[in-house]
Design a protein around this motif. Structure first.
Motif, mmCIF file in Angstrom:
data_model
loop_
_atom_site.group_PDB
_atom_site.id
_atom_site.type_symbol
_atom_site.label_atom_id
_atom_site.label_comp_id
_atom_site.label_asym_id
_atom_site.label_seq_id
_atom_site.Cartn_x
_atom_site.Cartn_y
_atom_site.Cartn_z
ATOM 1 N N ARG A 152 11.555 -3.119 -7.627
ATOM 2 C CA ARG A 152 11.319 -4.396 -6.931
ATOM 3 C C ARG A 152 12.641 -5.038 -6.489
ATOM 4 N NH1 ARG A 152 7.647 -8.052 -5.711
ATOM 5 N NH2 ARG A 152 5.897 -7.034 -6.757
ATOM 6 N N LEU A 153 13.644 -4.981 -7.367
ATOM 7 C CA LEU A 153 14.959 -5.542 -7.016
ATOM 8 C C LEU A 153 15.521 -4.888 -5.760
ATOM 9 C CD1 LEU A 153 17.161 -5.792 -10.253
ATOM 10 C CD2 LEU A 153 16.444 -7.636 -8.737
ATOM 11 N N GLU A 208 2.863 7.411 -13.618
ATOM 12 C CA GLU A 208 1.807 6.640 -14.274
ATOM 13 C C GLU A 208 1.536 5.308 -13.555
ATOM 14 O OE1 GLU A 208 2.527 6.073 -18.440
ATOM 15 O OE2 GLU A 208 0.399 5.722 -18.844
ATOM 16 N N TYR A 209 2.595 4.668 -13.078
ATOM 17 C CA TYR A 209 2.410 3.354 -12.430
ATOM 18 C C TYR A 209 2.617 3.444 -10.911
ATOM 19 C CZ TYR A 209 2.500 1.889 -17.235
ATOM 20 O OH TYR A 209 2.216 1.764 -18.571
ATOM 21 N N TYR A 210 2.268 4.585 -10.369
ATOM 22 C CA TYR A 210 2.497 4.851 -8.942
ATOM 23 C C TYR A 210 1.818 3.802 -8.057
ATOM 24 C CZ TYR A 210 2.962 7.740 -4.688
ATOM 25 O OH TYR A 210 3.264 8.218 -3.431
ATOM 26 N N ASP A 211 0.597 3.414 -8.407
ATOM 27 C CA ASP A 211 -0.122 2.451 -7.554
ATOM 28 C C ASP A 211 0.595 1.098 -7.512
ATOM 29 O OD1 ASP A 211 -2.278 3.869 -6.441
ATOM 30 O OD2 ASP A 211 -3.205 3.949 -8.422
ATOM 31 N N GLU A 212 1.112 0.688 -8.665
ATOM 32 C CA GLU A 212 1.842 -0.588 -8.721
ATOM 33 C C GLU A 212 3.126 -0.492 -7.876
ATOM 34 O OE1 GLU A 212 3.723 -3.466 -12.099
ATOM 35 O OE2 GLU A 212 2.205 -2.015 -12.768
ATOM 36 N N ASP A 215 2.352 -0.829 -4.269
ATOM 37 C CA ASP A 215 2.118 -2.225 -3.863
ATOM 38 C C ASP A 215 3.437 -2.921 -3.531
ATOM 39 O OD1 ASP A 215 -0.588 -1.912 -4.140
ATOM 40 O OD2 ASP A 215 -0.673 -2.677 -6.193
ATOM 41 N N ILE A 216 4.476 -2.630 -4.319
ATOM 42 C CA ILE A 216 5.804 -3.216 -4.038
ATOM 43 C C ILE A 216 6.312 -2.682 -2.699
ATOM 44 C CG2 ILE A 216 8.222 -3.321 -4.792
ATOM 45 C CD1 ILE A 216 7.170 -2.950 -7.709
ATOM 46 N N TYR A 220 7.275 -4.867 1.037
ATOM 47 C CA TYR A 220 8.566 -4.955 1.745
ATOM 48 C C TYR A 220 8.724 -3.882 2.821
ATOM 49 C CZ TYR A 220 9.765 -8.167 -2.007
ATOM 50 O OH TYR A 220 9.786 -9.230 -2.864
ATOM 51 N N ASP A 221 7.736 -3.067 3.014
ATOM 52 C CA ASP A 221 7.796 -1.874 3.874
ATOM 53 C C ASP A 221 8.958 -0.967 3.465
ATOM 54 O OD1 ASP A 221 7.158 0.049 5.641
ATOM 55 O OD2 ASP A 221 7.423 -1.151 7.458
#
Ligand code: SF4
Length: 435
Positions: A152-153, A208-212, A215-216, A220-221
């Motif tokens: 995210r950063l 494991e958290y690919y979907d999350e 979403d990020i 931000y594309d």
């Protein structure tokens, strides 16, 4: 965000031709609608984070001009931001379309932000490298959430594409042990994910958290560059079970990203015998449904340290002619040391030659124009026009100046035996003086 779409892919799917698409279509001499359709299908990506305001957009896809990436970044041995930024801008002026910031020292955020506020080329990162540095904690103590927060950063900082090693799982640990590869895992990020899974006993967080994560990236594309942790690190490991099994998973992950309109690049080999390259490119394109292939080489022999920009250019040309869209440069310092400015230059020139040779072979629009102009300039001994067509005009000019012939209508290679000179004179009915 007050635009009608999140990503370039979503815009294309809604029939919207974005400003970025217009710029890319012009550069590629392609109708805008044709480009939009390719973006909608995922066959072309335009890596353009909404926060990278100074970006000069580029398209990556096998039907477009082959693009090249240059790896740079601050490290323990080279921590001067301004010095590294100078290298970045020189790389861009030499023709790099993307800069991957592989910084591995100190607070990486200021340099990353400097890049996305000053560098017009696409900017990529490998967030897993940054995780340990960002938290200043031992790898084994990091939690899955920590890795996701770093993605995210990077997205907030304006990074256009992120390499994520989502394709290896706990099953890969057993496979690597069972298949006894000569070079195991040579991907830096892949080895970190492997080490984290081994130490914690947990599943790969990027898987494991690919979907999350998607979403990020959607917000931000950010284009996901699906890392190839099991890329072969030597000829003996090429096209083995570990590589192909990961590729199959990357195909599944490509489809999942596209369901959320997230753009995808797929990374590939590695070291590979020349005769296996074309088949590997076709396989990737089939399994990953035409998603642009980003190759790291391929290096066609393991025994040329000091010249790996050449081994990679040979493999890169074949790969790109067979469908790869994006070449990661390799410098003469590969396998030996951190590249200096001259290594960077040699690596870029070699990659540009490979990319250009492939574009001609593929019949990319306008790819041969400069070659034809160069031939005319050679036939007429128009040296200034030759420098304008040359991939590295400074070197070409220097060599001629250092070893100039007596007359301008030849070079010191054959002198008055110059075939071009003789033919020009013959065809215009002139006397040919060879002695
Ligand atoms: S002298 Fe020989 S190498 Fe040089 S331009 Fe003429 S034909 Fe080419």
């Amino acid at each position: 965000m007050n635009r009608e779409y999140s990503t370039q892919m979503e815009a294309a799917r809604k029939g919207i031709i974005t400003e970025e698409m217009k710029t890319v279509a012009k550069k590629e001499q392609m109708p805008e609608e044709e480009l939009m359709a390719l973006v909608a299908e995922g066959k072309v990506v335009i890596c353009a984070n909404i926060n990278h305001k100074c970006l000069d957009p580029q398209g990556i896809g096998s039907m477009l001009k082959t693009k090249i990436n240059v790896n740079l970044g601050v490290s323990r041995d080279c921590k001067d931001y301004d010095e590294e930024m100078k290298k970045v801008m020189e790389a861009v002026s030499m023709g790099a379309h993307a800069i991957m910031d592989l910084s591995s020292h100190g607070d990486t955020s200021p340099f990353r932000r400097k890049l996305t506020s000053e560098c017009p080329a696409m900017v990529g990162t490998v967030p897993v490298y940054d995780s340990v540095i960002h938290y200043q904690r031992d790898l084994s103590t990091l939690k899955a959430r920590d890795f996701i927060d770093v993605i995210r950063l990077h997205a907030e900082d304006g990074v256009d594409f992120v390499t994520l090693h989502c394709g290896i799982t706990r099953k890969t640990i057993e496979q690597i042990k069972k298949h006894k590869r000569k070079m195991n895992i040579v991907s830096r990020g892949g080895s970190m994910v492997f080490a984290w899974m081994s130490m914690t006993g947990e599943e790969n967080p990027f898987y494991e958290y690919y979907d999350e994560i998607l979403d990020i990236c959607r917000e931000y594309d950010v284009t996901v560059s699906l890392g190839d942790a099991c890329r072969p690190g030597c000829l003996a490991d090429a096209s083995d079970v570990c590589q192909i099994e990961e590729l199959v998973r990357l195909g599944e992950l490509t489809s999942r990203a596209w369901e959320k309109d997230v753009q995808v690049l797929v990374e590939g080999p590695g070291h590979m015998p020349l005769d296996q390259i074309e088949a590997n490119m076709k396989l990737q394109q089939t399994i990953c449904k035409g998603a642009p292939f980003y190759v790291l080489g391929p290096l066609v022999t393991d025994i040329a340290p000091g010249y790996d920009h050449i081994t990679a250019a040979i493999g890169g040309a074949i790969a790109a002619a067979s469908g790869a869209a994006f070449l990661c440069y390799v410098t003469p310092a590969e396998h030996l040391a951190l590249p200096n400015l001259d290594d960077v230059k040699q690596g870029i020139i070699a990659s540009k030659i490979a990319a250009h040779a492939a574009d001609i072979a593929k019949g990319v629009r306008g790819a041969r124009e400069l070659d034809d102009r160069m031939s005319d300039a050679r036939r007429t001994f128009d040296w200034e026009a030759q420098w304008k067509c040359a991939i590295d005009p400074d070197t070409a000019r220097r060599i001629r100046e250092e070893r100039k012939p007596e007359h301008d209508d030849s070079c010191s290679m054959c002198g008055k035996f110059c075939a071009i000179r003789s033919m020009n004179k013959s065809l215009s009915g002139e006397h040919i003086d060879i002695l």
